[in-house]
Design an enzyme around this catalytic site. Structure first.
Site, PDB file in Angstrom:
ATOM      1  NE  ARG A 264      -5.071  -0.289  10.561  1.00 17.28           N
ATOM      2  CZ  ARG A 264      -5.263  -0.612   9.283  1.00 17.28           C
ATOM      3  NH1 ARG A 264      -5.603   0.330   8.409  1.00 17.28           N
ATOM      4  NH2 ARG A 264      -5.111  -1.860   8.875  1.00 17.28           N
ATOM      5  NE  ARG A 279      -9.726   8.157   7.517  1.00 18.54           N
ATOM      6  CZ  ARG A 279      -8.869   7.535   6.721  1.00 18.54           C
ATOM      7  NH1 ARG A 279      -7.806   6.948   7.236  1.00 18.54           N
ATOM      8  NH2 ARG A 279      -9.052   7.493   5.414  1.00 18.54           N
ATOM      9  CD  GLU A 351      -8.368   0.853   1.590  1.00 17.38           C
ATOM     10  OE1 GLU A 351      -7.801  -0.054   2.221  1.00 17.38           O
ATOM     11  OE2 GLU A 351      -7.970   2.038   1.573  1.00 17.38           O
ATOM     12  CB  SER A 354      -5.703  -2.683   0.785  1.00 18.02           C
ATOM     13  OG  SER A 354      -4.616  -2.219   0.023  1.00 18.02           O
ATOM     14  NE  ARG A 394     -12.929   1.976   5.985  1.00 15.72           N
ATOM     15  CZ  ARG A 394     -12.113   2.796   5.332  1.00 15.72           C
ATOM     16  NH1 ARG A 394     -11.976   2.678   4.016  1.00 15.72           N
ATOM     17  NH2 ARG A 394     -11.435   3.731   5.978  1.00 15.72           N
TER      18      ARG A 394
END
Length: 429
Positions: A264, A279, A351, A354, A394
């Site tokens: 990403r 991130r 998070e 999801s 994560r």
């Protein structure tokens, strides 16, 4: 994408939903294009009917010796054909403009999705586990971005040398822990009925359009000079496995999972979570995807959330589940639950998964239908669901921080020890 007939018949509801999602919606533009398209179709059909009737009469005129009338009829057929070319172009232009408008329009939120402006309006559903009190244990915890390098399992500086910022380099038991987490997650989901796939790390534009990343979010994607894109998640590939296919109701729900690297650009995220594994531009993830019957899809969503929670519970990591509000759900989602793991370095939850029900939004874009002749005629679009099970980087950060010991070592969660070759403690090298 949204069904054009649904939009036409429910314009007030669509406008309200887009307002709640903070999404731009030009109702007058939709109506203008839709009317232009419908008028062109009506005119085409009328001209085609006239052409067919006129063509049929030409033979009769010739047989009756009415050659002048026949020639006049032929001229009319030629004129109709010319008109049809012009009107066809008008219809095609309106079709394309409508398609572009709808491709850029997000999904309708489900009735059960809470209305809210942003992440601050996301209601908490439940919590599991109790965060450790390091002070009560007599030592000060270290964030994973400090502890990892001290243990020699994460090297941020050399990752920058090899690539750029927001990439990571894992070494020794850090690399082993990454593999252990991936295999543990994949094996656990497979044991719960998910079929595992090994997918390409690149996808074409049609595939990314099917799941909703294109055309709206191209800036978030890495792309090649050959027109391919590095996938941001295995959802892209798993959801499009059956693109353009007709499934049978007896097959549903289909439950798929896959490990892939994910890429990403993180456009627009400057200054956010710049330290550590939270991130980054490249990360590993195990993804779950389901193809479900519409009447069962929200139950399947709850089951998918339970599958993601199971991973966290087996790892013994405290977490909470929140329901995303209309102002925070993703583009393709109708309803989303986020799982947030406890990260001591943030003194809060972050998070880690999801899970979303996209209803028929992606299936309509990718043309994925199913038949159920015992219950209805023809075919219907399936509902597609996706969920992280889990984001591996994560999860590693959460394991490092939540399982750190006073001597600077990390206790390996029991379920991972077999995947670590029997190693139960990661100690300084």
């Amino acid at each position: 994408m949204l069904d054009i007939k649904f939009v036409r018949d429910n314009q007030e509801a669509v406008a309200e939903a887009m307002k709640n999602r903070h999404a731009s919606w030009d109702a007058s533009r939709f109506s203008e294009l839709d009317e232009t398209r419908r008028a062109a179709i009506a005119k085409e059909e009328a001209l085609q009917a006239e052409r067919n009737a006129t063509s049929k009469s030409i033979g009769q005129m010739m047989a009756a010796g009415r050659k002048d009338e026949a020639e006049s009829a032929k001229e009319r057929v030629r004129a109709i054909n010319d008109e049809l070319v012009v009107i066809g172009k008008d219809r095609e232009a309106a079709d394309e403009a409508l398609r572009e408008l709808l491709l850029g329009t997000p999904n309708m939120p489900a009735d059960s999705t809470p209305v809210g402006d942003d992440e601050d309006d996301n209601p908490e559903v439940r919590r599991w586990g109790t965060p450790r009190d390091f002070a009560a244990e007599g030592f000060e915890m270290k964030p994973h971005w400090d502890l990892g390098p001290e243990l020699g399992i994460i090297d941020f500086e050399r990752a920058v040398k090899l690539a750029a910022s927001r990439f990571i380099l894992l070494g020794g038991l850090g690399a082993r822990l990454e593999r252990a987490l991936i295999n543990f997650m994949a094996d656990t989901h497979a044991s719960r009925g998910y079929k595992e796939w090994w997918c390409p790390a690149m996808a074409n534009a049609e595939t990314l359009t099917g799941t909703g990343q294109l055309p709206k979010f191209e800036e978030d994607l890495f792309h090649t000079t050959e027109g391919l894109y590095l996938i941001p998640t295995a959802e892209v590939q798993l959801t499009n496995i059956h693109a353009g296919e007709m499934l049978d109701a007896s097959q549903l729900p289909l439950k798929y999972c896959a490990f892939t690297p994910c890429f990403r650009e993180e456009a627009g995220s400057a200054g956010r979570d710049t330290r550590g594994l939270i991130r980054v531009h490249q990360f590993d993830k195990v993804e779950m995807v389901k193809y479900a019957k519409p009447e069962e899809s929200f139950d399947d969503l709850e089951a998918m959330v339970a599958d993601a929670e199971n991973i966290l519970q087996l790892l013994g990591l405290p977490y909470r589940v929140i329901s995303l509000c209309t102002g925070d759900i993703g583009f393709s989602a109708a309803k989303t639950y986020d799982l947030e793991v406890w990260l001591p370095s943030y003194n809060g939850y972050k998070e880690i998964s999801s899970c979303s029900n996209c209803t028929d939004f992606q299936a309509r874009r990718a043309n994925i239908k199913y038949r159920d002749p015992e219950n209805f005629k023809g075919s219907r679009y399936v509902h597609t669901l996706n969920g992280s099970g889990l984001a591996v980087g994560r999860t590693m950060a959460a394991v490092i921080e939540n399982y750190q010991q006073p001597d600077g070592s990390i206790k390996v969660p029991n379920v991972l020890v077999p995947y670590m070759g029997g190693v139960d403690v990661i100690a300084p090298e």
